[in-house]
Design a protein around this motif. Structure first.
Motif, PDB file in Angstrom:
ATOM      1  N   UNK A  41       0.850  -1.188  -0.105  1.00 39.43           N
ATOM      2  CA  UNK A  41       0.231   0.324  -0.152  1.00 39.43           C
ATOM      3  C   UNK A  41       1.348   1.696   0.625  1.00 39.43           C
ATOM      4  N   UNK A  42       0.385   2.395  -0.246  1.00 44.30           N
ATOM      5  CA  UNK A  42       0.333   4.172  -0.076  1.00 44.30           C
ATOM      6  C   UNK A  42      -0.449   4.608   0.026  1.00 44.30           C
ATOM      7  N   UNK A  43       0.480   5.381   1.073  1.00 45.44           N
ATOM      8  CA  UNK A  43      -0.542   7.040   1.497  1.00 45.44           C
ATOM      9  C   UNK A  43      -0.289   7.901   0.543  1.00 45.44           C
ATOM     10  N   UNK A  44      -0.930   8.643   0.441  1.00 47.16           N
ATOM     11  CA  UNK A  44      -0.719   9.927  -0.203  1.00 47.16           C
ATOM     12  C   UNK A  44      -0.981  11.118   0.813  1.00 47.16           C
ATOM     13  N   UNK A  45      -0.766  12.097   0.553  1.00 43.79           N
ATOM     14  CA  UNK A  45      -2.150  12.880   2.159  1.00 43.79           C
ATOM     15  C   UNK A  45      -1.804  14.589   0.967  1.00 43.79           C
ATOM     16  N   UNK A  46      -2.868  14.722   1.655  1.00 45.01           N
ATOM     17  CA  UNK A  46      -3.927  16.025   0.478  1.00 45.01           C
ATOM     18  C   UNK A  46      -3.656  17.018   1.788  1.00 45.01           C
ATOM     19  N   UNK A  47      -3.047  18.500   1.975  1.00 44.07           N
ATOM     20  CA  UNK A  47      -3.440  19.367   2.592  1.00 44.07           C
ATOM     21  C   UNK A  47      -4.302  20.316   2.380  1.00 44.07           C
ATOM     22  N   UNK A  48      -4.783  20.931   2.995  1.00 40.56           N
ATOM     23  CA  UNK A  48      -6.337  21.389   2.600  1.00 40.56           C
ATOM     24  C   UNK A  48      -6.506  22.420   1.928  1.00 40.56           C
ATOM     25  N   UNK A  49      -5.096  22.530   0.713  1.00 42.75           N
ATOM     26  CA  UNK A  49      -5.430  23.418  -0.251  1.00 42.75           C
ATOM     27  C   UNK A  49      -5.889  22.543  -1.156  1.00 42.75           C
ATOM     28  N   UNK A  50      -5.248  21.519  -0.899  1.00 43.59           N
ATOM     29  CA  UNK A  50      -5.558  20.645  -2.581  1.00 43.59           C
ATOM     30  C   UNK A  50      -7.133  19.702  -2.015  1.00 43.59           C
ATOM     31  N   UNK A  51      -7.576  19.888  -0.953  1.00 46.29           N
ATOM     32  CA  UNK A  51      -9.019  19.343  -0.883  1.00 46.29           C
ATOM     33  C   UNK A  51     -10.387  19.381  -1.894  1.00 46.29           C
ATOM     34  N   UNK A  52     -10.163  21.079  -2.193  1.00 45.39           N
ATOM     35  CA  UNK A  52     -11.759  21.351  -2.711  1.00 45.39           C
ATOM     36  C   UNK A  52     -11.017  20.793  -4.276  1.00 45.39           C
ATOM     37  N   UNK A  53      -9.673  20.519  -4.184  1.00 43.16           N
ATOM     38  CA  UNK A  53      -9.466  19.547  -6.047  1.00 43.16           C
ATOM     39  C   UNK A  53      -9.291  18.761  -5.520  1.00 43.16           C
ATOM     40  N   UNK A  54      -9.225  17.954  -4.351  1.00 46.77           N
ATOM     41  CA  UNK A  54      -9.317  16.536  -4.592  1.00 46.77           C
ATOM     42  C   UNK A  54     -10.582  16.471  -4.877  1.00 46.77           C
ATOM     43  N   UNK A  55     -11.701  16.753  -4.140  1.00 44.29           N
ATOM     44  CA  UNK A  55     -13.488  16.835  -4.603  1.00 44.29           C
ATOM     45  C   UNK A  55     -13.999  16.845  -5.754  1.00 44.29           C
ATOM     46  N   UNK A  56     -13.562  17.929  -6.907  1.00 48.95           N
ATOM     47  CA  UNK A  56     -13.362  17.839  -7.789  1.00 48.95           C
ATOM     48  C   UNK A  56     -13.308  17.291  -8.705  1.00 48.95           C
ATOM     49  N   UNK A  57     -11.951  16.987  -8.180  1.00 43.95           N
ATOM     50  CA  UNK A  57     -11.032  15.550  -9.840  1.00 43.95           C
ATOM     51  C   UNK A  57     -11.032  14.153  -9.269  1.00 43.95           C
ATOM     52  N   UNK A  58     -12.020  14.188  -8.121  1.00 40.08           N
ATOM     53  CA  UNK A  58     -12.023  12.510  -6.986  1.00 40.08           C
ATOM     54  C   UNK A  58     -11.195  11.357  -8.301  1.00 40.08           C
ATOM     55  N   UNK A  59     -12.127  11.681  -9.690  1.00 40.33           N
ATOM     56  CA  UNK A  59     -12.348   9.617 -10.197  1.00 40.33           C
ATOM     57  C   UNK A  59     -10.273  10.373 -11.131  1.00 40.33           C
ATOM     58  N   UNK A  60      -9.999  11.582 -10.872  1.00 40.04           N
ATOM     59  CA  UNK A  60      -7.956  11.525 -11.070  1.00 40.04           C
ATOM     60  C   UNK A  60      -7.467  11.142 -10.060  1.00 40.04           C
ATOM     61  N   UNK A  61      -7.894  12.115  -9.167  1.00 39.07           N
ATOM     62  CA  UNK A  61      -7.093  11.385  -7.450  1.00 39.07           C
ATOM     63  C   UNK A  61      -6.974  10.094  -7.899  1.00 39.07           C
ATOM     64  N   UNK A  62      -8.004   8.997  -7.947  1.00 40.70           N
ATOM     65  CA  UNK A  62      -7.722   7.673  -7.347  1.00 40.70           C
ATOM     66  C   UNK A  62      -7.150   6.770  -8.409  1.00 40.70           C
ATOM     67  N   UNK A  63      -6.882   7.834 -10.062  1.00 40.28           N
ATOM     68  CA  UNK A  63      -6.555   6.780 -10.236  1.00 40.28           C
ATOM     69  C   UNK A  63      -5.003   7.330 -10.391  1.00 40.28           C
ATOM     70  N   UNK A  64      -4.601   8.657 -10.532  1.00 40.97           N
ATOM     71  CA  UNK A  64      -3.367   9.101 -10.111  1.00 40.97           C
ATOM     72  C   UNK A  64      -2.728   7.955  -8.883  1.00 40.97           C
ATOM     73  N   UNK A  65      -2.890   7.757  -8.157  1.00 38.46           N
ATOM     74  CA  UNK A  65      -2.554   7.177  -7.069  1.00 38.46           C
ATOM     75  C   UNK A  65      -2.350   5.976  -6.841  1.00 38.46           C
ATOM     76  N   UNK A  66      -3.612   4.966  -7.983  1.00 34.67           N
ATOM     77  CA  UNK A  66      -3.449   3.619  -8.518  1.00 34.67           C
ATOM     78  C   UNK A  66      -2.312   4.027  -9.351  1.00 34.67           C
ATOM     79  N   UNK A  67      -2.219   4.487 -10.209  1.00 31.57           N
ATOM     80  CA  UNK A  67      -0.561   4.212 -10.567  1.00 31.57           C
ATOM     81  C   UNK A  67       0.620   4.790  -9.979  1.00 31.57           C
ATOM     82  N   UNK A  68       1.165   5.709  -9.459  1.00 30.45           N
ATOM     83  CA  UNK A  68       1.595   6.088  -8.874  1.00 30.45           C
ATOM     84  C   UNK A  68       1.819   4.473  -7.849  1.00 30.45           C
ATOM     85  N   UNK A  69       0.591   3.740  -6.764  1.00 25.34           N
ATOM     86  CA  UNK A  69       1.673   3.141  -6.600  1.00 25.34           C
ATOM     87  C   UNK A  69       2.160   1.689  -7.215  1.00 25.34           C
TER      88      UNK A  69
END
Length: 124
Positions: A83-111
């Motif tokens: 497993x891997x853990x990605x931490x997003x600080x408060x500045x990235x939270x809105x972007x994460x919510x808006x781009x949830x699918x992209x973050x999800x795939x990016x984390x998989x590809x990064x692992x």
């Protein structure tokens, strides 16, 4: 990154995921970010065909200043996972919510990429 499970299968797992990384590069379109739902389905299919399962868990820290995304990759045949853990600080939270699918795939590809780097380290 730590591997868990059957130690005798660690090297096979790393090799398998490294090979999978090349397949993903060939099968996932270069413009995958333009169709995230379809790209996510395609990535899931590729993983499933290789008897790999991905789980992702998200949680917010108690102070609501960060979101933690934990991505777990399991091989049911080899009985190995990592497993891997990605931490997003408060500045990235809105972007994460808006781009949830992209973050999800990016984390998989990064692992998967991280495991491929492990493989290259073993080879050298």
């Amino acid at each position: 990154m730590e591997l868990t499970g059957k130690k005798e299968n660690f090297e096979k797992f790393i090799f398998k995921v490294d090979e999978l990384g090349y397949a993903i590069d060939d099968l996932l379109p270069s413009n995958w970010m333009l169709n995230l739902k379809e790209s996510s389905r395609l990535l899931s299919d590729i993983l499933s065909d290789n008897h790999l399962k991905v789980k992702q868990e998200t949680k917010t820290t108690s102070d609501n200043l960060a979101i933690q995304i934990k991505t777990i990759l399991e091989d049911s045949d080899l009985q190995v996972s990592t497993s891997s853990v990605t931490m997003l600080d408060s500045n990235d939270q809105v972007e994460y919510i808006l781009n949830w699918w992209q973050w999800r795939i990016n984390c998989q590809l990064a692992l998967i990429s991280g495991i491929s780097s492990m493989y290259e380290s073993i080879e050298n």
